[in-house]
Design a protein around this motif. Sequence first.
Motif, mmCIF file in Angstrom:
data_model
loop_
_atom_site.group_PDB
_atom_site.id
_atom_site.type_symbol
_atom_site.label_atom_id
_atom_site.label_comp_id
_atom_site.label_asym_id
_atom_site.label_seq_id
_atom_site.Cartn_x
_atom_site.Cartn_y
_atom_site.Cartn_z
ATOM 1 N N ALA A 1 25.713 3.921 61.102
ATOM 2 C CA ALA A 1 24.377 4.401 61.444
ATOM 3 C C ALA A 1 24.206 5.909 61.803
ATOM 4 C CB ALA A 1 23.661 3.595 62.537
ATOM 5 N N ALA A 2 25.247 6.305 62.609
ATOM 6 C CA ALA A 2 25.091 7.723 63.122
ATOM 7 C C ALA A 2 25.527 8.585 61.898
ATOM 8 C CB ALA A 2 26.078 7.768 64.118
ATOM 9 N N HIS A 3 26.359 8.263 61.106
ATOM 10 C CA HIS A 3 26.701 9.090 59.878
ATOM 11 C C HIS A 3 25.346 9.199 58.811
ATOM 12 C CE1 HIS A 3 31.395 9.025 59.838
ATOM 13 N NE2 HIS A 3 30.819 9.388 61.068
ATOM 14 N N ILE A 4 24.699 8.165 58.797
ATOM 15 C CA ILE A 4 23.501 8.262 57.745
ATOM 16 C C ILE A 4 22.374 9.010 58.573
ATOM 17 C CG2 ILE A 4 21.534 6.703 57.120
ATOM 18 C CD1 ILE A 4 23.845 4.318 56.627
ATOM 19 N N ASP A 5 22.161 8.924 60.005
ATOM 20 C CA ASP A 5 21.185 9.694 60.440
ATOM 21 C C ASP A 5 21.595 11.251 60.284
ATOM 22 O OD1 ASP A 5 19.716 7.506 61.396
ATOM 23 O OD2 ASP A 5 20.592 7.372 63.286
ATOM 24 N N GLN A 6 22.976 11.511 60.548
ATOM 25 C CA GLN A 6 23.345 12.909 60.289
ATOM 26 C C GLN A 6 23.028 13.427 59.003
ATOM 27 O OE1 GLN A 6 27.091 13.903 62.248
ATOM 28 N NE2 GLN A 6 26.905 11.989 63.324
ATOM 29 N N ASP B 1 19.365 14.039 58.485
ATOM 30 C CA ASP B 1 18.987 15.168 59.169
ATOM 31 C C ASP B 1 19.211 16.409 58.326
ATOM 32 O OD1 ASP B 1 17.990 16.696 61.616
ATOM 33 O OD2 ASP B 1 20.014 17.339 61.851
ATOM 34 N N ALA B 2 20.645 16.529 57.793
ATOM 35 C CA ALA B 2 21.040 17.427 56.966
ATOM 36 C C ALA B 2 20.222 17.852 55.757
ATOM 37 C CB ALA B 2 22.581 17.274 56.600
ATOM 38 N N ARG B 3 20.101 16.665 55.074
ATOM 39 C CA ARG B 3 19.287 16.804 54.027
ATOM 40 C C ARG B 3 17.695 17.151 54.258
ATOM 41 N NH1 ARG B 3 18.985 18.527 49.421
ATOM 42 N NH2 ARG B 3 17.783 17.411 47.956
ATOM 43 N N ALA B 4 17.132 16.872 55.379
ATOM 44 C CA ALA B 4 15.762 17.475 55.726
ATOM 45 C C ALA B 4 16.046 18.800 55.887
ATOM 46 C CB ALA B 4 15.403 16.442 56.752
ATOM 47 N N ARG B 5 16.867 19.273 56.428
ATOM 48 C CA ARG B 5 17.101 20.770 57.071
ATOM 49 C C ARG B 5 17.592 21.709 56.002
ATOM 50 N NH1 ARG B 5 20.977 21.845 60.232
ATOM 51 N NH2 ARG B 5 21.945 19.961 60.068
ATOM 52 N N ARG B 6 17.975 21.093 54.748
ATOM 53 C CA ARG B 6 18.809 21.873 53.655
ATOM 54 C C ARG B 6 18.179 22.990 53.214
ATOM 55 N NH1 ARG B 6 22.861 22.107 50.476
ATOM 56 N NH2 ARG B 6 22.619 22.893 48.301
ATOM 57 N N GLY B 7 16.808 22.848 53.019
ATOM 58 C CA GLY B 7 15.532 23.892 52.802
ATOM 59 C C GLY B 7 15.469 25.065 53.389
ATOM 60 N N THR B 8 15.863 24.809 54.793
ATOM 61 C CA THR B 8 15.694 25.910 55.946
ATOM 62 C C THR B 8 17.182 26.779 56.141
ATOM 63 O OG1 THR B 8 16.494 24.362 57.899
ATOM 64 C CG2 THR B 8 14.120 24.619 57.007
ATOM 65 N N LEU B 9 18.252 26.168 55.598
ATOM 66 C CA LEU B 9 19.221 26.885 55.341
ATOM 67 C C LEU B 9 19.439 28.181 54.437
ATOM 68 C CD1 LEU B 9 21.872 23.912 55.065
ATOM 69 C CD2 LEU B 9 21.135 25.061 57.038
ATOM 70 N N SER B 10 19.973 29.172 55.061
ATOM 71 C CA SER B 10 20.391 30.214 54.414
ATOM 72 C C SER B 10 21.112 29.991 52.750
ATOM 73 C CB SER B 10 21.309 31.452 54.900
ATOM 74 O OG SER B 10 22.786 30.816 55.265
ATOM 75 N N PRO B 11 21.098 30.872 51.771
ATOM 76 C CA PRO B 11 21.842 30.513 50.811
ATOM 77 C C PRO B 11 23.481 30.416 50.925
ATOM 78 C CG PRO B 11 20.107 32.253 50.334
ATOM 79 C CD PRO B 11 20.204 32.245 51.876
ATOM 80 N N GLU B 12 23.858 31.157 51.680
ATOM 81 C CA GLU B 12 25.474 30.763 51.925
ATOM 82 C C GLU B 12 25.578 29.492 52.640
ATOM 83 O OE1 GLU B 12 24.063 35.045 52.284
ATOM 84 O OE2 GLU B 12 23.338 33.288 53.456
ATOM 85 N N TRP B 13 24.866 29.096 53.616
ATOM 86 C CA TRP B 13 24.959 27.709 54.128
ATOM 87 C C TRP B 13 24.445 26.676 52.990
ATOM 88 C CZ3 TRP B 13 28.257 26.402 57.342
ATOM 89 C CH2 TRP B 13 28.709 27.283 58.391
ATOM 90 N N ARG B 14 23.751 26.938 52.095
ATOM 91 C CA ARG B 14 23.397 25.765 51.197
ATOM 92 C C ARG B 14 24.648 25.793 50.172
ATOM 93 N NH1 ARG B 14 18.103 28.011 51.494
ATOM 94 N NH2 ARG B 14 18.165 29.165 49.492
#
Length: 193
Positions: free
Chosen positions: A106-111, A114-127
């Motif tokens: 459950a913790a891994h799924i939540d993480q 969250d990572a998927r939801a934040r993906r668009g806010t990441l810099s191109p390098e972090w994407r």
Amino acid sequence: MAERRSISRIKPDAMALRALAHPQRMRMLAMLRVDGPSTATALAERMGLNSGSASYHLRQLARHGFIEEDTERGNGRERWWRSRHESTSVPEDEDTDPAFGDAILAAHIDQMRDARARRGTLSPEWRRASVASDFIIPLNAADAEQLLEKLHAVLWEAMEAAPKLGTPLEEGVEPVTIMLHSFPRSPDDRGAK
């Protein structure tokens, strides 16, 4: 390459794993490991809990050896807590506890959500440095175990060369989560033969 260091680990028994299986405790332990020492009040605020509840969970984590009071910080009214280890290693004979396994999943799924939801806010390098992928490889149990040993060796080497969790990081350096799940594919997913 940075100088290699030792990674402190805990190998909890079945009772400690049951205590850790609580989602709030798992999250608190992760926060203390990644962000460094904190108080019950600060953790409660971050997690949307009351401070009494946070204090209770912290005491349970301390009781089972995951965290300890940070006596170098705070004063008589303010207790600070810190993680005692950077990693939890689950002994093979203890990993069959369904409550702990379900809590980890459950913790891994939540993480991942969250990572998927934040993906668009990441810099191109972090994407480019982020991935969600899977590999399906036909292996026997011995070959699968050998592959896991190699992958773990690479990950431990990277962790040993990285700055210690919970310490200030250089600009541009972020804690990166790498999750590894390996299991034989379900017969239901393989199709009838």
